[in-house]
Design a protein around this motif. Structure first.
Motif: not given
Length: 167
Positions: A1-20, A66-75
């Motif tokens: 699985m790939l996670s997508t994180c903020s370059i500066k802070l490292g917060d996980e913001l997305l994963s490959d489970s959510f196509p873009y 809840v919105v899936d992306i907000v909940d999953t990545f604790r936005l």
């Protein structure tokens, strides 16, 4: 699985489970979110309830939408920006991110970020603003809005401020 994180802070913001889908010359990623129901799981094991037990034993049957992306990545939702605040944020973001990019990406970034900024500015009154779990707005903001007639939100990510990490 790939996670997508903020370059500066490292917060996980997305994963490959959510196509873009890349938009605005690859500057933005567009991701469809969905409202989902959490909680209130009713498990029927086929047994008759006890005559002595007419109350649930501390079971919380409150369902939460809840919105899936907000909940999953604790936005964490942030107060909305007006145009001036947004332009100030984008100037700071570009200044801080550019040195972190590889030289060939820096040129593409500088060339195309203005178009992405104008695209976001055109939606500024409809956007919700989110940050990652660390709650720092120095990293990448995540934007959400509802397309015309949509019941689920669409999320926009500043693509060059993200890095993919294998989990």
């Amino acid at each position: 699985m790939l996670s997508t994180c903020s370059i500066k802070l490292g917060d996980e913001l997305l994963s490959d489970s959510f196509p873009y889908k890349e938009i605005e010359n690859g500057m933005l990623w567009e991701v469809e979110g969905k409202w989902v129901i959490q909680g209130a799981v009713n498990v029927d094991i086929g047994a008759n309830p006890s005559a002595e037990d007419d109350e649930d034993e501390g079971v919380d049957d409150q369902a939460v939408k809840v919105v899936d992306i907000v909940d999953t990545f604790r936005l964490q939702e942030q107060p909305a920006f007006d145009k001036k605040q947004f332009i100030t944020f984008m100037k700071r973001y570009v200044k801080n991110l550019t040195p972190k990019l590889e030289p060939e990406k820096q040129e593409l970034f500088k060339k195309n970020i203005e178009g992405a900024t104008k695209y976001l500015l055109s939606k500024i009154n409809d956007l919700q603003f989110f940050v990652g779990e660390s709650m720092h707005d120095d990293g990448s903001l995540v934007f959400a809005y509802y397309k015309e007639g949509a019941t689920d939100p669409t999320f926009l990510y500043l693509a060059y401020g993200l890095k993919e990490v294998k989990c």
